[in-house]
Design a protein around this motif. Structure first.
Motif, PDB file in Angstrom:
ATOM      1  N   ALA A   1       0.826  -1.383  -0.059  1.00 13.16           N
ATOM      2  CA  ALA A   1      -0.039   0.163  -0.042  1.00 13.16           C
ATOM      3  C   ALA A   1       0.886   1.326   0.072  1.00 13.16           C
ATOM      4  N   LYS A   2       1.980   1.119   0.600  1.00 13.02           N
ATOM      5  CA  LYS A   2       2.909   2.409   0.925  1.00 13.02           C
ATOM      6  C   LYS A   2       3.646   2.725  -0.504  1.00 13.02           C
ATOM      7  N   ALA A   3       3.966   1.677  -0.832  1.00 12.88           N
ATOM      8  CA  ALA A   3       4.821   1.774  -2.467  1.00 12.88           C
ATOM      9  C   ALA A   3       3.699   2.289  -3.337  1.00 12.88           C
ATOM     10  N   GLN A   4       2.423   1.705  -3.232  1.00 16.50           N
ATOM     11  CA  GLN A   4       1.276   1.929  -4.248  1.00 16.50           C
ATOM     12  C   GLN A   4       0.988   3.716  -4.303  1.00 16.50           C
ATOM     13  N   GLU A   5       1.139   4.039  -2.806  1.00 17.60           N
ATOM     14  CA  GLU A   5       0.832   5.345  -2.588  1.00 17.60           C
ATOM     15  C   GLU A   5       1.883   6.438  -3.517  1.00 17.60           C
ATOM     16  N   ILE A   6       3.198   5.903  -3.298  1.00 20.38           N
ATOM     17  CA  ILE A   6       4.104   6.651  -3.886  1.00 20.38           C
ATOM     18  C   ILE A   6       3.869   6.674  -5.595  1.00 20.38           C
ATOM     19  N   LEU A   7       3.751   5.251  -6.106  1.00 18.37           N
ATOM     20  CA  LEU A   7       3.551   5.287  -7.460  1.00 18.37           C
ATOM     21  C   LEU A   7       2.358   6.082  -8.233  1.00 18.37           C
ATOM     22  N   GLU A   8       1.345   6.307  -7.248  1.00 11.57           N
ATOM     23  CA  GLU A   8       0.073   6.638  -7.915  1.00 11.57           C
ATOM     24  C   GLU A   8       0.254   8.454  -7.599  1.00 11.57           C
ATOM     25  N   SER A   9       1.232   8.709  -6.486  1.00  6.80           N
ATOM     26  CA  SER A   9       1.326  10.291  -6.520  1.00  6.80           C
ATOM     27  C   SER A   9       1.974  10.828  -7.443  1.00  6.80           C
ATOM     28  N   VAL A  10       2.651  10.014  -8.487  1.00  4.29           N
ATOM     29  CA  VAL A  10       3.474  10.765  -9.472  1.00  4.29           C
ATOM     30  C   VAL A  10       2.709  10.798 -10.741  1.00  4.29           C
ATOM     31  N   SER A  11       3.070  11.900 -11.420  1.00  6.57           N
ATOM     32  CA  SER A  11       2.253  12.026 -12.605  1.00  6.57           C
ATOM     33  C   SER A  11       2.905  11.839 -14.004  1.00  6.57           C
ATOM     34  N   ASP A  12       4.503  12.045 -13.773  1.00  5.16           N
ATOM     35  CA  ASP A  12       5.396  11.670 -14.848  1.00  5.16           C
ATOM     36  C   ASP A  12       6.020  10.364 -14.531  1.00  5.16           C
ATOM     37  N   HIS A  13       5.762   9.269 -15.140  1.00  2.00           N
ATOM     38  CA  HIS A  13       6.557   7.905 -14.684  1.00  2.00           C
ATOM     39  C   HIS A  13       7.763   7.819 -15.452  1.00  2.00           C
ATOM     40  N   SER A  14       7.731   8.562 -16.646  1.00  2.00           N
ATOM     41  CA  SER A  14       8.883   8.436 -17.512  1.00  2.00           C
ATOM     42  C   SER A  14      10.262   8.669 -16.889  1.00  2.00           C
ATOM     43  N   ARG A  15      10.054   9.366 -15.982  1.00  2.00           N
ATOM     44  CA  ARG A  15      11.556   9.809 -15.138  1.00  2.00           C
ATOM     45  C   ARG A  15      11.514   9.308 -13.716  1.00  2.00           C
ATOM     46  N   LEU A  16      10.983   8.259 -13.266  1.00  2.00           N
ATOM     47  CA  LEU A  16      10.814   7.663 -12.136  1.00  2.00           C
ATOM     48  C   LEU A  16      11.670   6.466 -11.936  1.00  2.00           C
ATOM     49  N   ILE A  17      12.593   6.433 -10.988  1.00  2.00           N
ATOM     50  CA  ILE A  17      13.273   5.106 -10.613  1.00  2.00           C
ATOM     51  C   ILE A  17      12.854   4.830  -9.164  1.00  2.00           C
ATOM     52  N   PHE A  18      12.332   3.707  -8.820  1.00  2.00           N
ATOM     53  CA  PHE A  18      11.712   3.374  -7.499  1.00  2.00           C
ATOM     54  C   PHE A  18      13.110   2.937  -6.764  1.00  2.00           C
ATOM     55  N   ASN A  19      13.216   3.416  -5.443  1.00  4.04           N
ATOM     56  CA  ASN A  19      14.231   3.014  -4.531  1.00  4.04           C
ATOM     57  C   ASN A  19      13.654   3.506  -3.184  1.00  4.04           C
ATOM     58  N   LEU A  20      14.818   3.179  -2.149  1.00  2.00           N
ATOM     59  CA  LEU A  20      14.091   3.640  -0.888  1.00  2.00           C
ATOM     60  C   LEU A  20      14.920   5.146  -0.544  1.00  2.00           C
ATOM     61  N   GLY A  21      14.420   5.559   0.423  1.00  3.15           N
ATOM     62  CA  GLY A  21      15.005   6.801   0.781  1.00  3.15           C
ATOM     63  C   GLY A  21      16.235   6.745   1.462  1.00  3.15           C
ATOM     64  N   GLN A  22      16.716   5.716   1.916  1.00  2.58           N
ATOM     65  CA  GLN A  22      18.015   5.382   2.520  1.00  2.58           C
ATOM     66  C   GLN A  22      18.461   3.870   2.473  1.00  2.58           C
ATOM     67  N   GLY A  23      19.444   3.558   2.753  1.00  6.85           N
ATOM     68  CA  GLY A  23      19.730   1.898   2.836  1.00  6.85           C
ATOM     69  C   GLY A  23      18.678   1.035   3.445  1.00  6.85           C
ATOM     70  N   ILE A  24      18.993  -0.214   3.150  1.00 13.41           N
ATOM     71  CA  ILE A  24      17.844  -0.956   3.583  1.00 13.41           C
ATOM     72  C   ILE A  24      18.544  -1.401   4.899  1.00 13.41           C
ATOM     73  N   GLN A  25      17.805  -1.726   6.072  1.00 17.90           N
ATOM     74  CA  GLN A  25      18.248  -1.959   7.288  1.00 17.90           C
ATOM     75  C   GLN A  25      18.564  -3.566   7.440  1.00 17.90           C
ATOM     76  N   PRO A  26      19.298  -3.966   8.270  1.00 15.36           N
ATOM     77  CA  PRO A  26      20.194  -5.382   8.331  1.00 15.36           C
ATOM     78  C   PRO A  26      18.773  -6.273   8.810  1.00 15.36           C
ATOM     79  N   GLN A  27      17.825  -6.200   9.559  1.00 17.12           N
ATOM     80  CA  GLN A  27      16.763  -7.108   9.904  1.00 17.12           C
ATOM     81  C   GLN A  27      15.535  -6.927   9.073  1.00 17.12           C
ATOM     82  N   THR A  28      15.680  -6.323   7.731  1.00 16.29           N
ATOM     83  CA  THR A  28      14.464  -6.460   7.187  1.00 16.29           C
ATOM     84  C   THR A  28      13.890  -7.640   6.745  1.00 16.29           C
ATOM     85  N   PRO A  29      12.855  -8.018   6.809  1.00 11.89           N
ATOM     86  CA  PRO A  29      12.008  -9.233   6.556  1.00 11.89           C
ATOM     87  C   PRO A  29      12.284  -9.449   4.897  1.00 11.89           C
ATOM     88  N   LEU A  30      12.591 -10.328   4.363  1.00 12.56           N
ATOM     89  CA  LEU A  30      12.862 -10.702   2.817  1.00 12.56           C
ATOM     90  C   LEU A  30      11.332 -10.645   2.258  1.00 12.56           C
TER      91      LEU A  30
END
Ligand code: CP3
Length: 341
Positions: free
Chosen positions: A297-326
């Motif tokens: 849902a959170k990823a979808q929110e970002i995707l839907e907030s954007v109007s020009d997808h031709s110049r979007l590269i999806f990433n995190l805002g910072q590095g992924i944390q060590p214990q992140t669930p796969l």
């Protein structure tokens, strides 16, 4: 047939019409059990010095998740040892043994011979390109200011006060330090491109701790010099800045193709206010500790907030944390890859 990574390069140039490309900062690393397996056997320092192992850990997240770009496995602090500064990576966050305190410490720093002193990085790139010929490979360096933060502070700090003070207390020595770092970073990125990197990223992790004037002088000026020297390579140049919000107008004028932004800003605002560049970001890495539905849902929110997808590269805002669930990472990848603008 389009190659797997074409969407990424197209998105860097603002001309992507396919699915949204996705990679994540620190995608090779401790949240992956297969990375931890390798780390049981070798230290981080030795891992960074083995071209074979570099290629292996770069491949791991691509194979598991199908990310659209690979990033070189190394560290922004890898240049410090050949400059004469020992770094301890083995006790949690990296520590510099004898940080810079006085102008004389700057004079003791050595310039480096990239091909000789950092041959293991360049061989690592060649090895990655053999193993992953279809994935665009991102090479990287730290920004001169971010590197200076570690050189002067000695370790991660909240506001890097010692580095900011040094600039004002010893402006001439600071100028010399930044000239040296800028020259090394420029030559290192050029060598990474020559070895096969398909894109380059500068991590300005700590520039956002400075006042506006200092940010212009000590972050933007060296980065522009660096990017300017690389502009004839036909390789996209990405600038990641942490805490970009106060400096969005400044960043819009930097000489590069892509701006990577942290999660404290609305990415649709960045795309609107930086109309001539592509934008990379910016899901908060802590979202990945929620359940899969929440992540989607959170990823979808970002995707839907954007109007020009031709110049979007999806990433995190910072590095992924060590214990992140796969499974959260899997949910993120599926959400982004299934999204159609
Ligand atoms: O997958 C990738 O993103 C590529 C590899 C990569 C590493 N560090 C590997 C690493 C990259 C791109 C970096 C960049 C880096 N390194 C930055 C800029 C990005 C950012 O986070 O803002 C900074 C500030 C550093 C300095 C650094 N190196 C820190 C602060 C740490 C400790 C924090 C941590 O995550 O443990 C490192 C060590 C480090 N660099 C590890 C990895 C995989 C952990 C080493 C291990 O124990 O296996």
């Amino acid at each position: 047939m389009r190659l797997a990574g074409e969407n990424f390069i197209d998105a860097c140039y603002g001309r992507n019409e396919g699915r949204i490309p996705l990679w994540i900062m620190r995608q090779a690393g401790r949240y992956l059990p297969e990375y931890q397996e390798i780390r049981k056997k070798v230290s981080f320092r030795d891992l960074c010095r083995s071209p074979q192992l570099i290629a292996e850990v770069v491949r791991q997240p691509i194979e598991r998740f199908g990310f659209d770009a690979a990033i070189l496995f190394s560290d922004i602090l890898i240049i410090l040892e050949p400059m004469g500064m020992m770094v301890d990576f083995e006790h949690g966050a990296p520590q510099i043994e004898k940080p810079i305190k006085e102008p004389e410490d700057v004079h003791r720093l050595k310039d480096i011979d990239i091909e000789g002193d950092l041959s293991f990085v360049l061989d690592g790139i060649r090895e990655i390109k053999k193993k992953l010929p279809e994935s665009p490979l991102i090479g990287f360096v730290g920004s001169p200011f971010t590197l200076a933060c570690y050189l002067i502070e000695g370790r991660s700090g909240k506001g890097f006060e010692a580095a900011r003070r040094f600039i004002h207390e010893h402006p001439k020595a600071a100028e010399e330090l930044f000239d040296l770092l800028t020259s090394i970073c420029t030559r290192f990125l050029q060598a990474q491109i020559d070895a096969g990197a398909d894109a380059v990223q500068v991590f300005d992790s700590w520039g956002g701790t400075m006042s506006r004037d200092d940010y212009l002088d000590w972050s933007v000026r060296p980065i522009n010099r660096l990017f300017n020297s690389l502009k004839f390579n036909d390789v996209p140049r990405i600038l990641y800045i942490n805490n970009v919000a106060p400096y969005l107008d400044v960043v819009a004028d930097i000489d590069c193709e892509v701006i990577g932004v942290d999660h404290r800003i609305d990415i649709s605002k960045v795309l609107r206010e930086v109309p001539k560049k592509s934008v990379q970001g910016n899901l908060d890495p802590s979202v990945l500790f929620g359940d899969c539905k929440h992540v989607a849902a959170k990823a979808q929110e970002i995707l839907e907030s954007v109007s020009d997808h031709s110049r979007l590269i999806f990433n995190l805002g910072q590095g992924i944390q060590p214990q992140t669930p796969l499974k959260s990472v899997q949910a993120l990848v599926e959400t982004v890859h299934n999204y159609r603008p």
